[in-house]
Design a protein around this motif. Structure first.
Motif, PDB file in Angstrom:
ATOM      1  N   LEU A   1       0.822  -1.212   0.000  1.00 56.38           N
ATOM      2  CA  LEU A   1       0.000   0.000   0.000  1.00 56.38           C
ATOM      3  C   LEU A   1       0.855   1.261   0.000  1.00 56.38           C
TER       4      LEU A   1
ATOM      5  N   SER B   1      -0.056   5.322  -0.320  1.00 52.79           N
ATOM      6  CA  SER B   1      -1.320   5.596  -1.026  1.00 52.79           C
ATOM      7  C   SER B   1      -2.311   6.300  -0.103  1.00 52.79           C
ATOM      8  N   LYS B   2      -2.887   7.385  -0.597  1.00 51.17           N
ATOM      9  CA  LYS B   2      -3.873   8.143   0.168  1.00 51.17           C
ATOM     10  C   LYS B   2      -5.208   8.262  -0.573  1.00 51.17           C
ATOM     11  N   VAL B   3      -5.156   8.148  -1.890  1.00 48.27           N
ATOM     12  CA  VAL B   3      -6.369   8.306  -2.691  1.00 48.27           C
ATOM     13  C   VAL B   3      -7.249   7.076  -2.522  1.00 48.27           C
ATOM     14  N   TYR B   4      -8.530   7.314  -2.252  1.00 50.69           N
ATOM     15  CA  TYR B   4      -9.481   6.237  -1.937  1.00 50.69           C
ATOM     16  C   TYR B   4      -9.483   5.135  -3.002  1.00 50.69           C
ATOM     17  N   GLU B   5      -9.710   5.488  -4.251  1.00 52.15           N
ATOM     18  CA  GLU B   5      -9.795   4.478  -5.306  1.00 52.15           C
ATOM     19  C   GLU B   5      -8.467   3.753  -5.496  1.00 52.15           C
ATOM     20  N   ASP B   6      -7.359   4.472  -5.312  1.00 50.09           N
ATOM     21  CA  ASP B   6      -6.047   3.836  -5.435  1.00 50.09           C
ATOM     22  C   ASP B   6      -5.852   2.797  -4.334  1.00 50.09           C
ATOM     23  N   ILE B   7      -6.260   3.145  -3.118  1.00 49.28           N
ATOM     24  CA  ILE B   7      -6.155   2.186  -2.008  1.00 49.28           C
ATOM     25  C   ILE B   7      -6.974   0.935  -2.305  1.00 49.28           C
TER      26      ILE B   7
ATOM     27  N   ASP C   1      -7.966  -0.239  -5.222  1.00 46.33           N
ATOM     28  CA  ASP C   1      -7.382  -1.004  -6.310  1.00 46.33           C
ATOM     29  C   ASP C   1      -6.157  -1.787  -5.841  1.00 46.33           C
ATOM     30  N   ARG C   2      -5.350  -1.164  -5.020  1.00 43.50           N
ATOM     31  CA  ARG C   2      -4.182  -1.865  -4.497  1.00 43.50           C
ATOM     32  C   ARG C   2      -4.597  -3.038  -3.601  1.00 43.50           C
TER      33      ARG C   2
ATOM     34  N   ARG D   1      -8.478  -2.875   6.175  1.00 41.98           N
ATOM     35  CA  ARG D   1      -7.957  -1.706   5.463  1.00 41.98           C
ATOM     36  C   ARG D   1      -9.027  -1.077   4.577  1.00 41.98           C
TER      37      ARG D   1
ATOM     38  N   ALA E   1     -10.393   2.752   4.845  1.00 38.29           N
ATOM     39  CA  ALA E   1     -10.467   3.649   3.686  1.00 38.29           C
ATOM     40  C   ALA E   1     -11.883   4.204   3.524  1.00 38.29           C
TER      41      ALA E   1
END
Length: 987
Positions: A630, A633-639, A641-642, A682, A686
Motif C-alpha cells: 500500500l 497511497s492516500k487516494v481512496y480508489e487507489d487504495i 485497487d491496491r 484496510r 479507507a
C-alpha cells in the motif's frame, strides 16, 4: 528413530528370540571355536553353557559369528561374561543399562582420567559386541544398529566432557554454576557432525566433532583465556576417546570439519565461527551443517548456535556458487556414468560408484537447494529426508523406496566389512575367502548371489544419482523431430507430438508457430523467442505427460498471450524445472487457477520470488507485505485497487502453497482468513476516511465487524465469500455526525456499511475483493445492514433463533476499532454461555438439518458440504456442543476440527471425538483443493486428471476410488454420531 527393530520383541531375552541363521565358512572350525568359547566361559564362571547347548539355533548362530568375524571372536573369547545378561534380558534393555552405566560412571567421586579411559573402553567394547550381535542376528535392523552406535558415542563423549569440565572447575579454569550438571551453562559446545550428528554411525566409524565456545557463558571467568582453556580441554577429550591402550580405544575423533582447520584453534568462539560461515563458508560446509547436532557440553548454547546458523545453511535464494558446485559435481558424475560394468570386489561401498555417498549427496543437494523454502527438508537423517523429498514431490515414490532399500542394504554391507577386523574400511575384499566372509555375514550362502545383488544395488543408486543432474531441457534420444519453421506441418514433428501424448498435433504446431513468429507481446523480442525456442522441447514433453495435454498447453498459450513480456518467465522456467512442473500442474489440474493466470498474467509475478515456499503465510507475514504494497497511497480508489491486486495475488500464492503441499488445507484456511481480515480492515478504514470527508464522524463512534461462518472459524477457501455483521456504538448524546452533510447515527452507519459493501464487492478492472453476505445480522434481510451493539445484545439474548446462536459460535471480530473488540467478544461469550435446554437445541438442530437436506440435496458424493455426514453435520455437532457447554475452554477463532478436539468426554467418548477430528481434517484437505482448482460444482467424471493426484495426496490415499470410498465411509460414521448425539440429547 526407534532404536528397537519392529521385528524384535523389546522384552524377550536375546537368546530366546529367533535369530537369523548364518552359514560359517568352515563348519568344523566353527564348531571347534564354539567349544573353545564355552571352555573360556566356564573358566570365567559364566553360567550359560548348558542353556546355549540346549538352544541349537543360538549355538549355531554364535558358532558362525566366531568363525566369520575375527574381531568379534577376540572380544567373545576375552570377555565371554558379556553374554550372560542376554539369556535374561533383551538387547535394548541391556544397551539402555549400559548407556546408563557410562553416564553414571563419569559422576563418580575420585574418578581419575585413567579410570575413565579404562571404563569407557570396556563399555564401548561391550556395546560394540551387543550391537553387532543384534545386527547380525536380524534382531536389529541397520537403522537400529546405527542408532545404538550413535547413542553409544554420544554417552561416551558426554561422560568425558563432564569429567573434563569438573576437572577444569577444580583447577580454577572455570566456575561452573552446577557441579552436578557441569555441562549446563559451561560454554563448551560440542557438535556432532556427519553420521554421528544424524544418528547414522557405521560400525567402525570415527566421530566428527566441531567445538565452539560461548564466550558469554557465566562459567568463563576470563574470556581472553577461554580459547586456550577449551582448546586444551578439547585436546584431552580427543585423547580420552581415541588413544589406544591395553583396553583398546573408544572412538577415533576427527576435528577437521571446523572452520579453516589449518589455522584455527581446536575450540572456536561462536562469534568468530559465525563471521567465518557468513563471510567465507563454502557449500560443502553448508552441507555438513545439515547434520550438525549438539551432543555434549552446553547443549542449550549448541542449539542456539544451530539456530543462528540456520540462515547460512538454509538460504532463501539459491546462490550461483551453489549452482556452480552442483554442475561441477555433475561433470564428475558424467565422467564415470555408463562406463562399463561396476566391479564388485575391491569396490568402495561408501565412495565408489553407486555407493552410500551418492545417496547422501542425492539427498543433501536437494536439501541445500530447497531447504530454505521447505522447512520439512531440514532434517539430518538420509532416509527421513528421502521420504520428505517424496512427500514434497521432489522425487517419486519409486526413487524414495528403491534408494531407501539400497541405502540400508549398502549400510549392512559396510557394517559387515568393518565387523571382520574393526577397521575403518569401506572396501569389499578382493580375496576370495574374505569376500565370501562378507557374503556369509550378510546372510548369503554363496558369493555369486551376493555379488549380483550388490551390483544391482550400485546400478540402481548410480542411475538415480546421475539423473538428479540431468538437464531438464534434455529430451531422450527417441524424442524425434521438433520442427516448427514455415507454414506447413512437418510430418515427423506431428508423429513426435502424438508420441508425447497430444491428440491434436497439428493444432499444437500452429500454436508453437505463433510463438516463434513473435505474434504475442511476450515473444516480440529476439531474445525472448530464443529462450522460448530452447524451452519448447521440455514444455512439450511436460505438457504431453499430462492426461489432457492439448487442453493444458492451450491454457499455457492463453497465459503467454496475456503476458506483457516473456523473457523473465521463459528464463526462469528454463533454469527452474520445479517451477515449470508447477506451471504444468496448474494448467493440467487446476482450471480455476489457470483461468486466473490467463486473465491476469501479472499475478504470476509472485511466483518469481524463490522464497515463496519457505515463508508460511502467517498473519504477520501478510500484514507486513500489505503495508509495503500500500505504501503511501492516500487516494481512496487507489487504495481499493491496491487492495484488490494484493488480495488476488496472495489468494493465488496461498493457493500455490496448498497446491504444492507447502501448507495443508487447515493452514490454507487460516491464511485465506488472515488475508481477508487484513484486507477488510484496510478497506473499512479507507471507507471510514472517505465517508468522513463529507459526513464527518459520530461523537464516540466505534465500529467493529464480526466475521461469521468460515471467516469466523478461519476456514475460508480460495473461492469463499465472507459473512459479516457490522456493529457500532456511539455516545448517547450523539444526535448527528459533525460533517458538511450531517447524518443521524443509524443512517450514518447504514450508509457507511453500504459503501463498504460496494468497496468489497463491486466489480472493477482489478476484479472484486470479496463477495460479501450480511444476511446473518439480526433480523436478517429485514433488519438494517448496520446494528447498534445494544440492539445486537438484546436481540441475541431475547429474540434470536437457535440457528442464529449456532452461527454465533463462529463469530470473531475481524476489523474495525480494536478497543471495541474485547467488549464484543465478551458479549458473544456471555450469549453462548447462557443456560439452554439441550433437548430443544437438539430438536432444532435436527429439524434444520432435515430442512437443508430437503431443500438443498447434495449433487453427488463429492458435495462434501451437503452430503449426509458431511461438513454441515460436523459443524452442527461442534455448534451444538458449544451451545450446551460441552467444549473445554474458549472457542473463539477455532476451526471446526479444533472445537471437536476439545469436546468433553462426557459428551462424546475420546475415540469418537478423534474420529470426528479426523473427518474434519479429511474434509478440509479435500475441500480446500477442490475449491482451489475448480469453479462451481464439477462432477467426479469431469475432474481434471491432475486434480485426482492432488486429492490422493491431500487424503494420503493411493487412488481416487479409495479417496471416494474413504469419504463415504467417513460420512456414514459422522452421520451415525450426529444422529446418536442429537437423539441422546432429546431424551
Amino acid at each position: 528413530m526407534s532404536g528397537i527393530s519392529k521385528a524384535a520383541n523389546a522384552d524377550a531375552p536375546f537368546f530366546s528370540q529367533v535369530l537369523r541363521e548364518l552359514a560359517p565358512l568352515d563348519k568344523k572350525n566353527a564348531a571347534a571355536l564354539l567349544r573353545e568359547f564355552l571352555a573360556h566361559a566356564a573358566e570365567k564362571g559364566c553360567g550359560f553353557s548348558s542353556a546355549l547347548n540346549d538352544n541349537k539355533p543360538a549355538a549355531g548362530f554364535l558358532s558362525a559369528v566366531l568363525d566369520l568375524s575375527p574381531y568379534l571372536r577376540g572380544t567373545l573369547l576375552q570377555r565371554p561374561q558379556l553374554l550372560d545378561p542376554l539369556f535374561e534380558r533383551s538387547l535394548p534393555q541391556r544397551l539402555e543399562a549400559l548407556l546408563h552405566e557410562i553416564s553414571a560412571g563419569s559422576d563418580a567421586e575420585d574418578l581419575t582420567e585413567a579410570d575413565l579411559m579404562t571404563a569407557l573402553r570396556q563399555h564401548k567394547l561391550e556395546g560394540h559386541l551387543l550391537i553387532a550381535l543384534g545386527d547380525l542376528s536380524g534382531v536389529f535392523s541397520a537403522d537400529d544398529a546405527t542408532f545404538w552406535l550413535s547413542r553409544l558415542a554420544e554417552e561416551s563423549v558426554g561422560a568425558a566432557a563432564r569429567f573434563l569440565l569438573r576437572d577444569a572447575h577444580a583447577a580454577g579454569k572455570l566456575k561452573l554454576p552446577d557441579l552436578k550438571h557441569p555441562e549446563v551453562d559451561s560454554g563448551w559446545i560440542i557438535l556432532a557432525m556427519g553420521k554421528f550428528g544424524a544418528f547414522e554411525l557405521n560400525y567402525s566409524s570415527d566421530i566428527d566433532l566441531i567445538v565452539f565456545i560461548d564466550e558469554h557463558s557465566p562459567a568463563i571467568p576470563d574470556p581472553y583465556d577461554c580459547v586456550e582453556t577449551f582448546s586444551r580441554l578439547t585436546r584431552r577429550l580427543v585423547r580420552i576417546l581415541q588413544d589406544r591402550t591395553a583396553d583398546g580405544y573408544v572412538f577415533r575423533t576427527d576435528l577437521r570439519l571446523r572452520p579453516d582447520p589449518g589455522s584455527t584453534p581446536l575450540a572456536i568462539p561462536v562469534g568468530a565461527a559465525l563471521n567465518y560461515y557468513e563471510g567465507r563458508g563454502q557449500n560443502w560446509e553448508r552441507a555438513a551443517m545439515i547434520k550438525a547436532r549438539p551432543v555434549a557440553g552446553d547443549i542449550a548454547a549448541g542449539k542456539r548456535v544451530i539456530a543462528e546458523l540456520a540462515p547460512y545453511v538454509w538460504r532463501k535464494y539459491l546462490d550461483y556458487a551453489a549452482i556452480a558446485d552442483v554442475h561441477s559435481i555433475k561433470r564428475q558424475i558424467h565422467a564415470h556414468k555408463g562406463h562399463g560394468e561396476i566391479a564388485v570386489r575391491g569396490h568402495n561401498v561408501k565412495l565408489g560408484r553407486g555407493g552410500i555417498r551418492e545417496i547422501e549427496f542425492f539427498v543433501q543437494t536437494q536439501q541445500l537447494i530447497a531447504g530454505g523454502r521447505f522447512p520439512k527438508l531440514r532434517g539430518s537423517r538420509t532416509v527421513d529426508m528421502l521420504a520428505a523429498l517424496e512427500d514434497l514431490g521432489w522425487i517419486g515414490e519409486e526413487a524414495r523406496d528403491t534408494l531407501t532399500r539400497e541405502y540400508w542394504f549398502l549400510r549392512d554391507v559396510e557394517h559387515r566389512i568393518q565387523m571382520i577386523a574393526d577397521e575403518q574400511t569401506h572396501m569389499l575384499p578382493e580375496d576370495d575367502e574374505e569376500f565370501l566372509r562378507v557374503a556369509h555375514l550378510m546372510g548369503y550362502r554363496d558369493g555369486e548371489s551376493f555379488a549380483a545383488d550388490f551390483r544391482a544395488a550400485l546400478t540402481t543408486v548410480e542411475t538415480h544419482y546421475a539423473a538428479l543432474f540431468e538437464q531438464a531441457q534434455e529430451l531422450t534420444g527417441e524424442a524425434g523431430n521438433l520442427v516448427f519453421t514455415g507454414d506447413v506441418d512437418d510430418p515427423d514433428t506431428l508423429k513426435t507430438l502424438a508420441n508425447f501424448g497430444f491428440e491434436r498435433p497439428s493444432d499444437i504446431c500452429r500454436v508453437i508457430r505463433t510463438w516463434h513468429f513473435g505474434r504475442y507481446r511476450a515473444t516480440q523480442s529476439a531474445e525472448s523467442r530464443e529462450r522460448l525456442t530452447e524451452l519448447t522441447p521440455v514444455l512439450l514433453k511436460a505438457f504431453g505427460a499430462t492426461s489432457r495435454a492439448d487442453e493444458a498447453l492451450m491454457r499455457f498459450d492463453e497465459m503467454i498471450k496475456g503476458l506483457p513480456a516473456g523473457i523473465q518467465l521463459f528464463s526462469l522456467l528454463q533454469s527452474n524445472p520445479r517451477l515449470l512442473d508447477l506451471l504444468v500442474l496448474i494448467m493440467g489440474a487446476a482450471p480455476r487457477l489457470a483461468g486466473i493466470i490467463t486473465r491476469k498474467p501479472h499475478i504470476f509475478d509472485g511466483m518469481l520470488d524463490p522464497a515463496i515456499f519457505a515463508d508460511v503465510p502467517t498473519r504477520s507475514y501478510l500484514a507486513e507485505r500489505l503495508e509495503n504494497f500500500l505504501g503511501p497511497s492516500k487516494v481512496y480508489e487507489d487504495i481499493l485497487d491496491r487492495l484488490r491486486i494484493f488480495a488476488a495475488e496472495h489468494r493465488f500464492l496461498i493457493g500455490i502453497r496448498l497446491l504444492t503441499g507447502a501448507i495443508d488445507g487447515a493452514r490454507a484456511g487460516k491464511a485465506f482468513s488472515d488475508l481477508a481480515d487484513l484486507v477488510i480492515d484496510r478497506a473499512l478504514q479507507a471507507v471510514i476516511d472517505e465517508f468522513a470527508v463529507r459526513h464527518g464522524s459520530i461523537k464516540g463512534g466505534r465500529i467493529a465487524i464480526l466475521g461469521m461462518g468460515k471467516l469466523g472459524s478461519r476456514e475460508l477457501t480460495a473461492g469463499s465469500d465472507v459473512d459479516l455483521i457490522l456493529l457500532y456504538d456511539h455516545d448517547e448524546d450523539a444526535d448527528e455526525s459533525d460533517g458538511e452533510k450531517g447524518l443521524a447515527p443509524s443512517q450514518y452507519y447504514m450508509r457507511l456499511t453500504q459503501r463498504l459493501i460496494a468497496a468489497l464487492s463491486a466489480p472493477t478492472a482489478e476484479g472484486v475483493l470479496y463477495e460479501v453476505d450480511f444476511r446473518l445480522r439480526p433480523s436478517g434481510n429485514k433488519g438494517p445492514v448496520a446494528t447498534h451493539i445494544d440492539a445486537f445484545r438484546k436481540y441475541q439474548r431475547n429474540d434470536a433463533w437457535t440457528w442464529e446462536h449456532m452461527a454465533l459460535t463462529r463469530a470473531r471480530t475481524v476489523a474495525g476499532d480494536a478497543s471495541f473488540f474485547p467488549e464484543i467478544q465478551e458479549d458473544v461469550a456471555g450469549i453462548l454461555a447462557m443456560p439452554r435446554d439441550a433437548s430443544k437445541i437438539a430438536k432444532d438442530a435436527a429439524e434444520m438439518r432435515a430442512l437443508i437436506e430437503a431443500e438443498k440435496p447434495p449433487s453427488d458424493a463429492w458435495d462434501l458440504k451437503l452430503v449426509a455426514g458431511g461438513i454441515i453435520d460436523l459443524e452442527f455437532i461442534a455448534q451444538f456442543a458449544v451451545l450446551t457447554g460441552n467444549v473445554e475452554g474458549p472457542v473463539v477463532a477455532l476451526s471446526t476440527a479444533e472445537v471437536l478436539r476439545k469436546l468433553k468426554p462426557e459428551f462424546v467418548d475420546p475415540a469418537t471425538a478423534d474420529r470426528l477430528v479426523e473427518a474434519a481434517n479429511l474434509y478440509t484437505g479435500v475441500t480446500q483443493i477442490i475449491r482451489l482448482c475448480l469453479d462451481g460444482d464439477v462432477k467426479r467424471e469431469d475432474f481434471p486428471p491432475g486434480l485426482g493426484d492432488l486429492l490422493c495426496k491431500a487424503s494420503d490415499l493411493p487412488d481416487l476410488d479409495r479417496v471416494e470410498a474413504q469419504l463415504q465411509e467417513t460420512a456414514m460414521s459422522v452421520r451415525k454420531t450426529f444422529d446418536s448425539l442429537l437423539q441422546k440429547a432429546k431424551k
